[in-house]
Design an enzyme around this catalytic site. Structure first.
Site, PDB file in Angstrom:
ATOM      1  N   ARG A  91       0.477  -9.063  13.326  1.00 14.12           N
ATOM      2  CA  ARG A  91      -0.139  -7.933  12.635  1.00 14.12           C
ATOM      3  C   ARG A  91      -0.891  -8.786  11.471  1.00 14.12           C
ATOM      4  O   ARG A  91      -2.016  -8.279  11.278  1.00 14.12           O
ATOM      5  CB  ARG A  91       0.879  -7.147  11.777  1.00 14.12           C
ATOM      6  CG  ARG A  91       1.622  -5.996  12.825  1.00 14.12           C
ATOM      7  CD  ARG A  91       2.757  -5.623  12.447  1.00 14.12           C
ATOM      8  NE  ARG A  91       2.590  -4.870  11.108  1.00 14.12           N
ATOM      9  CZ  ARG A  91       3.980  -4.872  10.254  1.00 14.12           C
ATOM     10  NH1 ARG A  91       4.865  -5.560  10.725  1.00 14.12           N
ATOM     11  NH2 ARG A  91       3.742  -4.106   9.259  1.00 14.12           N
ATOM     12  N   ARG A 112      -9.270   0.458   9.275  1.00 16.68           N
ATOM     13  CA  ARG A 112      -8.877  -0.772   9.710  1.00 16.68           C
ATOM     14  C   ARG A 112      -9.922  -1.542  10.390  1.00 16.68           C
ATOM     15  O   ARG A 112      -9.709  -2.566  10.931  1.00 16.68           O
ATOM     16  CB  ARG A 112      -7.519  -0.700  10.401  1.00 16.68           C
ATOM     17  CG  ARG A 112      -6.298  -0.903   9.638  1.00 16.68           C
ATOM     18  CD  ARG A 112      -5.192  -0.859  10.607  1.00 16.68           C
ATOM     19  NE  ARG A 112      -4.086  -1.488  10.310  1.00 16.68           N
ATOM     20  CZ  ARG A 112      -3.156  -1.043   9.522  1.00 16.68           C
ATOM     21  NH1 ARG A 112      -2.924   0.324   9.023  1.00 16.68           N
ATOM     22  NH2 ARG A 112      -1.769  -1.700   9.675  1.00 16.68           N
ATOM     23  N   LYS A 166       0.759  -1.195   0.083  1.00 16.69           N
ATOM     24  CA  LYS A 166      -0.099  -0.110   0.109  1.00 16.69           C
ATOM     25  C   LYS A 166       0.775   1.259   0.070  1.00 16.69           C
ATOM     26  O   LYS A 166       0.706   2.268  -0.724  1.00 16.69           O
ATOM     27  CB  LYS A 166      -0.967   0.063   1.334  1.00 16.69           C
ATOM     28  CG  LYS A 166      -1.941  -1.126   1.217  1.00 16.69           C
ATOM     29  CD  LYS A 166      -2.825  -0.913   2.585  1.00 16.69           C
ATOM     30  CE  LYS A 166      -2.230  -0.887   3.986  1.00 16.69           C
ATOM     31  NZ  LYS A 166      -1.421  -2.397   4.322  1.00 16.69           N
ATOM     32  N   ARG A 221      11.883  -5.729   4.575  1.00 19.75           N
ATOM     33  CA  ARG A 221      11.717  -4.460   4.521  1.00 19.75           C
ATOM     34  C   ARG A 221      12.871  -3.627   5.120  1.00 19.75           C
ATOM     35  O   ARG A 221      13.211  -3.719   6.316  1.00 19.75           O
ATOM     36  CB  ARG A 221      10.195  -3.918   4.959  1.00 19.75           C
ATOM     37  CG  ARG A 221      10.091  -2.450   4.594  1.00 19.75           C
ATOM     38  CD  ARG A 221       8.664  -2.169   4.594  1.00 19.75           C
ATOM     39  NE  ARG A 221       8.194  -2.531   5.958  1.00 19.75           N
ATOM     40  CZ  ARG A 221       6.618  -2.330   6.033  1.00 19.75           C
ATOM     41  NH1 ARG A 221       5.874  -2.080   4.912  1.00 19.75           N
ATOM     42  NH2 ARG A 221       6.244  -2.500   7.130  1.00 19.75           N
ATOM     43  N   ARG A 252      11.853  -1.564  10.795  1.00 19.11           N
ATOM     44  CA  ARG A 252      10.952  -1.310  11.778  1.00 19.11           C
ATOM     45  C   ARG A 252      10.847  -2.378  12.713  1.00 19.11           C
ATOM     46  O   ARG A 252      10.862  -3.370  12.550  1.00 19.11           O
ATOM     47  CB  ARG A 252       9.444  -1.154  11.065  1.00 19.11           C
ATOM     48  CG  ARG A 252       9.140   0.162  10.582  1.00 19.11           C
ATOM     49  CD  ARG A 252       7.794   0.354   9.810  1.00 19.11           C
ATOM     50  NE  ARG A 252       6.827  -0.380  10.319  1.00 19.11           N
ATOM     51  CZ  ARG A 252       5.766  -0.419   9.587  1.00 19.11           C
ATOM     52  NH1 ARG A 252       5.427   0.250   8.558  1.00 19.11           N
ATOM     53  NH2 ARG A 252       4.538  -1.253  10.058  1.00 19.11           N
TER      54      ARG A 252
HETATM   55  P1  ADP Z   1       1.087  -2.151   8.146  1.00 18.91           P
HETATM   56  O1  ADP Z   1       0.246  -1.830   7.334  1.00 18.91           O
HETATM   57  O2  ADP Z   1       2.626  -2.657   7.374  1.00 18.91           O
HETATM   58  O3  ADP Z   1       1.190  -2.916   9.274  1.00 18.91           O
HETATM   59  P2  ADP Z   1       1.020   0.703   8.973  1.00 18.91           P
HETATM   60  O4  ADP Z   1       2.197   1.814   9.119  1.00 18.91           O
HETATM   61  O5  ADP Z   1      -0.141   1.045   8.392  1.00 18.91           O
HETATM   62  O6  ADP Z   1       1.621  -0.595   8.770  1.00 18.91           O
HETATM   63  O7  ADP Z   1       0.724   0.323  10.566  1.00 18.91           O
HETATM   64  C1  ADP Z   1       1.689   0.417  11.745  1.00 18.91           C
HETATM   65  C2  ADP Z   1       0.910   0.126  12.936  1.00 18.91           C
HETATM   66  O8  ADP Z   1       0.356   1.506  13.246  1.00 18.91           O
HETATM   67  C3  ADP Z   1      -0.353  -0.746  13.048  1.00 18.91           C
HETATM   68  O9  ADP Z   1       0.409  -2.425  13.200  1.00 18.91           O
HETATM   69  C4  ADP Z   1      -1.112  -0.282  14.153  1.00 18.91           C
HETATM   70  O10 ADP Z   1      -0.514  -0.559  15.321  1.00 18.91           O
HETATM   71  C5  ADP Z   1      -0.964   1.159  13.732  1.00 18.91           C
HETATM   72  N1  ADP Z   1      -1.988   1.715  13.002  1.00 18.91           N
HETATM   73  C6  ADP Z   1      -1.714   2.409  11.520  1.00 18.91           C
HETATM   74  N2  ADP Z   1      -3.028   2.714  11.309  1.00 18.91           N
HETATM   75  C7  ADP Z   1      -4.204   2.261  11.816  1.00 18.91           C
HETATM   76  C8  ADP Z   1      -5.512   2.302  11.936  1.00 18.91           C
HETATM   77  N3  ADP Z   1      -5.849   2.837  10.819  1.00 18.91           N
HETATM   78  N4  ADP Z   1      -6.080   1.715  13.054  1.00 18.91           N
HETATM   79  C9  ADP Z   1      -5.380   1.243  14.273  1.00 18.91           C
HETATM   80  N5  ADP Z   1      -4.216   1.009  14.221  1.00 18.91           N
HETATM   81  C10 ADP Z   1      -3.506   1.711  13.030  1.00 18.91           C
END
Ligand code: ADP
Ligand code: ZN
Length: 213
Positions: free
Chosen positions: A172, A89, A14, A128, A161
């Site tokens: 995750r 999410r 994404k 990554r 990360r």
């Molecule tokens: P990825 O999709 O690779 O897990 P992101 O950078 O989108 O990475 O998200 C990293 C972390 O940030 C998630 O595991 C969560 O803890 C938090 N996070 C990001 N976006 C949201 C969201 N919309 N709702 C809840 N937690 C979120």
């Protein structure tokens, strides 16, 4: 305002796709994960609240996320175009986003579901590496930097990360399956869902998305 959503598991690509689309279109890239990591780095109240959840690979509470997104939309133009990455999410977040768009007289144009097999997701996340300074993404095997551990764009050091370590990756992906995958049916039911195969190069993925915009 006009919105599109990039939906998909961690590792679906994404963020990488969104950055290319941002360069090629007028859509602003709104990535809640990046906004949260930024808040953690700055040590803001919100960052301190969010940090533990992120380290464990759990979702940050909906209220915090909604606050972040609303602030971002309030700061932007009323007729802006937004591309959400990593948001919504949960069903609750999806409902609140719909209300927020309606309040602004906007519309949700399309939801792109980036789909890839689990094994591909795991290997992408594990390999990554990210630039500390400019945020550019690399992969030890798929997108290696010219010099190991160093960003091609700005010469800074690359890092992994904390939530890209193996145990957290599994968590995750489970959280995604439990809490986010249900949104696919929601948007399919509203005729907004566009499936794109993300087990391809990023250019093919980006052109599949752009052909629908
Ligand atoms: P990825 O999709 O690779 O897990 P992101 O950078 O989108 O990475 O998200 C990293 C972390 O940030 C998630 O595991 C969560 O803890 C938090 N996070 C990001 N976006 C949201 C969201 N919309 N709702 C809840 N937690 C979120
Ligand atoms: Zn860099």
């Amino acid at each position: 305002m006009e919105a599109i959503i990039l939906l998909g598991a961690p590792g679906a690509g994404k963020g990488t796709a969104a950055e290319k689309i941002r360069e090629l279109t007028s859509y602003a890239h709104v990535a809640t994960g990046d906004m949260l990591r930024d808040a953690v780095k700055r040590g803001s109240d919100l960052g301190r609240e969010a940090e533990g959840y992120m380290q464990r690979g759990e979702l940050v509470p909906d209220e915090i996320i909604i606050r972040l997104v609303e602030e971002r939309l309030d700061a932007g133009r009323a007729d802006g175009r937004y591309m959400f990455d990593g948001f919504p999410r949960t069903v609750r977040q999806a409902e609140l986003l719909e209300q927020s768009i309606a309040r602004r007289g906007g519309r949700l144009r399309a939801v792109f579901f980036l789909d890839a097999p689990r094994a591909v997701l795991v290997s992408r996340l594990g390999g990554r590496r990210i630039c500390r300074k400019c945020g550019m993404n690399f992969h030890v095997v798929n997108i290696p930097p010219r010099r190991a551990g160093v960003c091609d764009a700005c010469g800074e050091e690359l890092y992994q990360r904390a939530d890209d370590e193996e145990a957290t990756i599994m968590n995750r992906l489970d959280v995604y399956a439990r809490q986010t995958a249900g949104l696919i049916a929601r948007y399919e039911g509203r005729n907004l869902l566009v499936r794109v195969n993300s087990d391809t190069g990023v250019d093919a993925l980006v052109s599949a998305i752009r052909s629908r915009l």
